[in-house]
Design a protein around this motif. Sequence first.
Motif, PDB file in Angstrom:
ATOM      1  N   ILE A  87     -29.544 -11.174  40.162  1.00 54.24           N
ATOM      2  CA  ILE A  87     -29.837 -11.078  38.903  1.00 54.24           C
ATOM      3  C   ILE A  87     -31.500 -10.433  38.777  1.00 54.24           C
ATOM      4  CG2 ILE A  87     -30.163 -12.283  36.765  1.00 54.24           C
ATOM      5  CD1 ILE A  87     -28.194 -14.229  37.596  1.00 54.24           C
ATOM      6  N   PRO A  88     -31.519  -9.352  38.200  1.00 53.92           N
ATOM      7  CA  PRO A  88     -32.621  -8.806  38.222  1.00 53.92           C
ATOM      8  C   PRO A  88     -34.033  -9.580  37.266  1.00 53.92           C
ATOM      9  CG  PRO A  88     -31.439  -7.764  36.641  1.00 53.92           C
ATOM     10  CD  PRO A  88     -30.460  -8.426  37.330  1.00 53.92           C
ATOM     11  N   ALA A  89     -35.159  -9.524  37.661  1.00 54.24           N
ATOM     12  CA  ALA A  89     -36.287 -10.269  37.303  1.00 54.24           C
ATOM     13  C   ALA A  89     -36.046 -10.112  35.863  1.00 54.24           C
ATOM     14  CB  ALA A  89     -37.556 -10.077  37.744  1.00 54.24           C
ATOM     15  N   GLY A  90     -36.051 -11.591  34.920  1.00 54.22           N
ATOM     16  CA  GLY A  90     -36.104 -11.440  33.581  1.00 54.22           C
ATOM     17  C   GLY A  90     -34.522 -11.164  32.959  1.00 54.22           C
ATOM     18  N   GLY A  91     -33.989 -10.850  33.796  1.00 52.14           N
ATOM     19  CA  GLY A  91     -32.347 -10.595  33.510  1.00 52.14           C
ATOM     20  C   GLY A  91     -31.586 -11.786  33.120  1.00 52.14           C
ATOM     21  N   THR A  92     -30.324 -11.669  32.546  1.00 50.80           N
ATOM     22  CA  THR A  92     -29.671 -12.888  32.367  1.00 50.80           C
ATOM     23  C   THR A  92     -28.008 -12.469  32.770  1.00 50.80           C
ATOM     24  OG1 THR A  92     -29.104 -12.438  30.231  1.00 50.80           O
ATOM     25  CG2 THR A  92     -30.829 -13.770  30.652  1.00 50.80           C
ATOM     26  N   SER A  93     -27.293 -13.534  33.203  1.00 51.35           N
ATOM     27  CA  SER A  93     -25.797 -13.236  33.442  1.00 51.35           C
ATOM     28  C   SER A  93     -25.029 -14.624  32.970  1.00 51.35           C
ATOM     29  CB  SER A  93     -25.761 -13.256  34.877  1.00 51.35           C
ATOM     30  OG  SER A  93     -24.394 -12.777  35.138  1.00 51.35           O
ATOM     31  N   GLU A  94     -23.919 -14.431  32.943  1.00 53.45           N
ATOM     32  CA  GLU A  94     -22.913 -15.596  32.259  1.00 53.45           C
ATOM     33  C   GLU A  94     -21.991 -15.816  33.349  1.00 53.45           C
ATOM     34  OE1 GLU A  94     -21.428 -14.258  28.536  1.00 53.45           O
ATOM     35  OE2 GLU A  94     -23.154 -14.362  27.591  1.00 53.45           O
ATOM     36  N   ALA A  95     -21.631 -17.350  33.132  1.00 51.51           N
ATOM     37  CA  ALA A  95     -20.422 -17.765  34.033  1.00 51.51           C
ATOM     38  C   ALA A  95     -19.868 -18.825  33.425  1.00 51.51           C
ATOM     39  CB  ALA A  95     -21.204 -18.419  35.235  1.00 51.51           C
ATOM     40  N   VAL A  96     -18.438 -18.836  33.877  1.00 53.90           N
ATOM     41  CA  VAL A  96     -17.850 -19.991  33.286  1.00 53.90           C
ATOM     42  C   VAL A  96     -17.200 -20.939  34.320  1.00 53.90           C
ATOM     43  CG1 VAL A  96     -17.034 -18.652  31.415  1.00 53.90           C
ATOM     44  CG2 VAL A  96     -15.618 -18.599  33.440  1.00 53.90           C
ATOM     45  N   LEU A  97     -16.740 -22.063  33.847  1.00 51.96           N
ATOM     46  CA  LEU A  97     -15.708 -23.011  34.707  1.00 51.96           C
ATOM     47  C   LEU A  97     -14.447 -23.248  33.463  1.00 51.96           C
ATOM     48  CD1 LEU A  97     -18.424 -25.554  35.869  1.00 51.96           C
ATOM     49  CD2 LEU A  97     -17.088 -23.689  37.293  1.00 51.96           C
ATOM     50  N   ILE A  98     -13.531 -23.395  34.395  1.00 46.36           N
ATOM     51  CA  ILE A  98     -12.342 -23.576  33.497  1.00 46.36           C
ATOM     52  C   ILE A  98     -11.314 -24.751  34.040  1.00 46.36           C
ATOM     53  CG2 ILE A  98     -10.132 -22.320  32.617  1.00 46.36           C
ATOM     54  CD1 ILE A  98     -11.453 -19.737  33.185  1.00 46.36           C
ATOM     55  N   VAL A  99     -11.000 -25.596  33.148  1.00 48.22           N
ATOM     56  CA  VAL A  99      -9.694 -26.525  33.420  1.00 48.22           C
ATOM     57  C   VAL A  99      -8.609 -26.489  32.231  1.00 48.22           C
ATOM     58  CG1 VAL A  99     -11.680 -28.228  34.027  1.00 48.22           C
ATOM     59  CG2 VAL A  99     -10.869 -28.315  31.947  1.00 48.22           C
ATOM     60  N   GLU A 100      -7.432 -27.088  32.834  1.00 48.17           N
ATOM     61  CA  GLU A 100      -6.480 -26.882  31.986  1.00 48.17           C
ATOM     62  C   GLU A 100      -5.830 -28.208  31.695  1.00 48.17           C
ATOM     63  OE1 GLU A 100      -1.752 -25.009  32.286  1.00 48.17           O
ATOM     64  OE2 GLU A 100      -2.852 -25.240  34.131  1.00 48.17           O
ATOM     65  N   ILE A 101      -5.780 -28.622  30.428  1.00 47.22           N
ATOM     66  CA  ILE A 101      -5.256 -29.958  29.684  1.00 47.22           C
ATOM     67  C   ILE A 101      -4.068 -29.599  28.945  1.00 47.22           C
ATOM     68  CG2 ILE A 101      -7.497 -30.950  30.417  1.00 47.22           C
ATOM     69  CD1 ILE A 101      -8.140 -30.662  27.164  1.00 47.22           C
ATOM     70  N   ASP A 102      -3.394 -30.802  28.465  1.00 54.50           N
ATOM     71  CA  ASP A 102      -2.476 -30.613  27.544  1.00 54.50           C
ATOM     72  C   ASP A 102      -2.915 -30.055  26.300  1.00 54.50           C
ATOM     73  OD1 ASP A 102      -2.460 -32.746  25.315  1.00 54.50           O
ATOM     74  OD2 ASP A 102      -3.454 -33.709  27.529  1.00 54.50           O
ATOM     75  N   ALA A 103      -2.301 -29.281  25.412  1.00 55.28           N
ATOM     76  CA  ALA A 103      -2.809 -28.618  24.238  1.00 55.28           C
ATOM     77  C   ALA A 103      -3.025 -29.725  23.392  1.00 55.28           C
ATOM     78  CB  ALA A 103      -1.790 -27.811  23.731  1.00 55.28           C
ATOM     79  N   GLN A 104      -2.751 -30.891  23.064  1.00 59.18           N
ATOM     80  CA  GLN A 104      -2.781 -31.995  22.105  1.00 59.18           C
ATOM     81  C   GLN A 104      -4.471 -32.420  22.294  1.00 59.18           C
ATOM     82  OE1 GLN A 104      -0.115 -35.067  21.696  1.00 59.18           O
ATOM     83  NE2 GLN A 104      -1.192 -35.934  19.917  1.00 59.18           N
ATOM     84  N   THR A 105      -4.553 -32.614  23.591  1.00 58.63           N
ATOM     85  CA  THR A 105      -6.117 -33.187  24.129  1.00 58.63           C
ATOM     86  C   THR A 105      -7.159 -32.046  23.751  1.00 58.63           C
ATOM     87  OG1 THR A 105      -4.991 -34.650  25.845  1.00 58.63           O
ATOM     88  CG2 THR A 105      -7.541 -34.036  25.977  1.00 58.63           C
ATOM     89  N   ALA A 106      -6.662 -30.862  23.992  1.00 51.90           N
ATOM     90  CA  ALA A 106      -7.582 -29.627  23.760  1.00 51.90           C
ATOM     91  C   ALA A 106      -7.927 -29.532  22.350  1.00 51.90           C
ATOM     92  CB  ALA A 106      -7.074 -28.339  24.217  1.00 51.90           C
ATOM     93  N   SER A 107      -7.103 -29.835  21.472  1.00 48.53           N
ATOM     94  CA  SER A 107      -7.414 -29.838  19.853  1.00 48.53           C
ATOM     95  C   SER A 107      -7.978 -31.024  19.375  1.00 48.53           C
ATOM     96  CB  SER A 107      -5.991 -29.643  18.956  1.00 48.53           C
ATOM     97  OG  SER A 107      -5.386 -30.872  19.272  1.00 48.53           O
ATOM     98  N   ARG A 108      -8.323 -32.286  20.200  1.00 48.84           N
ATOM     99  CA  ARG A 108      -9.195 -33.363  19.818  1.00 48.84           C
ATOM    100  C   ARG A 108     -10.221 -33.783  20.838  1.00 48.84           C
ATOM    101  NH1 ARG A 108      -3.684 -36.907  17.899  1.00 48.84           N
ATOM    102  NH2 ARG A 108      -2.965 -35.242  16.327  1.00 48.84           N
TER     103      ARG A 108
END
Length: 255
Positions: A214-235
């Motif tokens: 990453i260059p000086a003063g620059g930014t980047s983005e990252a993610v972490l992903i998990v999988e759960i049941d859809a009902q829990t994901a909505s609450r």
Amino acid sequence: MKTGKRTIIATVLCLPFLLAACSTNAIPEMSDEEMHQVEEYAAHLLLKYDANYEMTTVSVEEFEAQRAELERRARVQAQIAADKALAQAQQEEEQGESTAEQTEAPARESANVYTDIDDFFGESSFEIEYSGYEAGSTYPAETASNDWQGVVRATDGNSLLIFHFQISNTGASDAVLDMAGKGARFNFRINNSISKAALKTLRLDEFSMFCETIPAGGTSEAVLIVEIDAQTASRISALKMTMRYGEQRGELTLL
């Protein structure tokens, strides 16, 4: 100069000895069976670079141009194979800790809380901030047809929780953030009851396997992903991220 399909395959089968991460400790030791699977995967991937490989050849220049991407994908496959048992053990441990924490004093809880991700991982040149989460059936929601990284998809009845992080280089010079070399591991506790280890994917922006200059003063983005049941994901009512680095363990309350 041209080189035939057999020569290319032979070259690919040597990749386990050539794989180079940002750090030398990024590749775990593998069994013979796991190594064979990675070799087969790498050979198959290289052949896919030319849709008509049965009738054509691949030049040395073309092969060299694609090798960096090939090496990374094979390395990630090796990491995924080596992490299967570890992820299961970690999830069981987190579930046990979740039960134990309900009866322990608040002092223990506060001792494990970190508000600075970069501080926990000893990255003084970077500011790493959690910037929010989203739920969805795929990540990314949209992708170009030629994006070799592919799409992460939730299985039927489930949903993905995608946690976003912004990485800023606050130093005066370009710097490498090598999370893959650290062997960093992440787990999420959802609604104070469900524990899920972050998925391993082939995405370049996956935080646990992130390795980027990453260059000086620059930014980047990252993610972490998990999988759960859809009902829990909505609450979602509570979120906590557990970080592991060597023998260290830290927690960050997200919600």
